[in-house]
Design an enzyme around this catalytic site. Structure first.
Site, short mmCIF file in Angstrom:
data_model
loop_
_atom_site.label_atom_id
_atom_site.label_comp_id
_atom_site.label_asym_id
_atom_site.label_seq_id
_atom_site.Cartn_x
_atom_site.Cartn_y
_atom_site.Cartn_z
N HIS A 1 -39.08 30.26 -40.13
CA HIS A 1 -39.96 31.38 -40.46
C HIS A 1 -40.40 32.16 -39.23
O HIS A 1 -41.39 32.89 -39.27
CB HIS A 1 -41.18 30.88 -41.23
CG HIS A 1 -40.84 30.37 -42.60
ND1 HIS A 1 -41.75 29.70 -43.39
CD2 HIS A 1 -39.70 30.44 -43.32
CE1 HIS A 1 -41.17 29.37 -44.54
NE2 HIS A 1 -39.94 29.81 -44.51
N TYR B 1 -52.93 38.42 -36.96
CA TYR B 1 -51.94 37.53 -36.36
C TYR B 1 -52.35 37.14 -34.93
O TYR B 1 -52.06 36.02 -34.49
CB TYR B 1 -50.55 38.15 -36.40
CG TYR B 1 -49.86 37.91 -37.72
CD1 TYR B 1 -49.17 36.74 -37.96
CD2 TYR B 1 -49.94 38.85 -38.74
CE1 TYR B 1 -48.55 36.50 -39.19
CE2 TYR B 1 -49.33 38.63 -39.97
CZ TYR B 1 -48.63 37.45 -40.19
OH TYR B 1 -48.03 37.22 -41.40
N LEU C 1 -48.95 14.28 -48.19
CA LEU C 1 -50.18 13.80 -48.82
C LEU C 1 -50.00 13.59 -50.31
O LEU C 1 -50.56 12.66 -50.90
CB LEU C 1 -51.32 14.80 -48.57
CG LEU C 1 -51.85 14.87 -47.15
CD1 LEU C 1 -52.86 16.00 -47.02
CD2 LEU C 1 -52.48 13.55 -46.73
N ALA D 1 -49.11 12.54 -42.34
CA ALA D 1 -47.99 12.34 -41.42
C ALA D 1 -48.45 11.87 -40.06
O ALA D 1 -47.73 11.13 -39.38
CB ALA D 1 -47.20 13.64 -41.29
N CYS E 1 -38.31 52.06 -27.46
CA CYS E 1 -38.33 53.13 -28.47
C CYS E 1 -39.73 53.60 -28.83
O CYS E 1 -39.88 54.50 -29.66
CB CYS E 1 -37.58 52.68 -29.72
SG CYS E 1 -38.49 51.48 -30.73
N ASP F 1 -46.02 28.01 -35.37
CA ASP F 1 -46.70 27.65 -34.12
C ASP F 1 -45.71 26.99 -33.17
O ASP F 1 -44.53 26.80 -33.50
CB ASP F 1 -47.90 26.72 -34.40
CG ASP F 1 -47.50 25.44 -35.11
OD1 ASP F 1 -46.62 24.71 -34.58
OD2 ASP F 1 -48.05 25.14 -36.18
#
Length: 255
Positions: free
Chosen positions: A117, A65, A220, A237, A156, A102
């Site tokens: 998300h 990530y 697309l 787009a 923690c 992003d």
């Protein structure tokens, strides 16, 4: 643009724009389903995007990530992101909901983006869910395939995890509630860079249509369209959305 009457966009009072990975692909951000290349090619992205994977190998998942986040930080908004931000200045009201993790919409100038998300830029504690803003969460130079131990929570001492929705996790309640409310209230829904067929995302076009909105797919791949309540603008787009803005400007200028 065949079959799509520009007046639908020009006369809209509340536009809901719902974006997916196809919007950021033009910026060089691979879609999640794209096969990983290089040193990551031996991994299935889906196998790294789970809580179990993080429990079993937090350094592997955090490293992946961080590598993705570094890619995003090096990318720039493309004409699709910029067109959506500009469209918000052309219509009375615009709500932007994205499945992307992003921040390219924000960097293009869009305000109050609803992230269904989560975000690569909002890490939090895996144990207590507290947001984490430590500088050690910022990716420096990240080598492809590099394993990186995640930072620890200051409250923690739990491991810090990416602030994204993993497989098996529910969508964050507030963003999903806001997205559904916008789908009920809008009179035009632009589905951009996503098929909109996977649940629960597929609910948004359904809810919008049930409440009288027109739905326009910009993708697309051509989506099913009836030419009355649902339309398709097949293509990139980053080319279609700026063209719509130009046509709006020409139409408003008149003869």
């Amino acid at each position: 643009m065949t079959g799509f009457d520009l007046r639908i966009l020009r006369d809209a009072r509340h536009v809901l724009v719902f974006t997916g990975a196809g919007v950021s692909a033009r910026s060089g951000i691979p879609t999640f389903r794209d096969a990983l290349g290089g040193l990551w090619s031996r991994y299935d992205p889906a196998s790294l995007a789970t809580a179990d994977a993080f429990r079993q190998d937090p350094a592997l998942v955090w490293g992946w990530y961080q590598w993705r986040r570094a890619q995003v930080l090096a990318a720039r908004p493309n004409p699709a992101h910029l067109a959506i931000a500009e469209l918000a200045r052309r219509v009375p009201r615009l709500t932007l909901v994205t499945q992307n993790v992003d921040d390219l919409h924000e960097r293009a100038g869009s305000q109050e983006v609803i992230h269904l998300h989560g975000s690569l830029h909002a890490p939090r504690c895996f144990a207590c869910a507290r947001a984490y803003a430590g500088s050690d969460a910022e990716p420096a130079r990240v080598e492809e395939g590099e394993r990186i131990e995640p930072p620890r929570c200051l409250r923690c001492n739990g491991r810090i995890r990416p602030g994204v929705v993993w497989f098996g996790e529910a969508l964050p309640e507030r963003p999903w509630r806001e997205a559904l409310a916008a789908a009920r209230a809008c009179d035009l829904l632009l589905v951009v860079g996503t098929s909109g067929l996977v649940m629960p995302a597929a609910q948004l076009p359904q809810v919008a249509r049930q409440n009288g909105a027109k739905v326009v797919h910009v993708n697309l791949d051509a989506e099913p369209a009836d030419g009355a309540t649902t339309f398709t603008l097949a293509g990139d787009a980053a080319e279609i959305l700026p063209r719509l803005l130009l046509q709006m400007a020409d139409d408003q200028a008149g003869p």
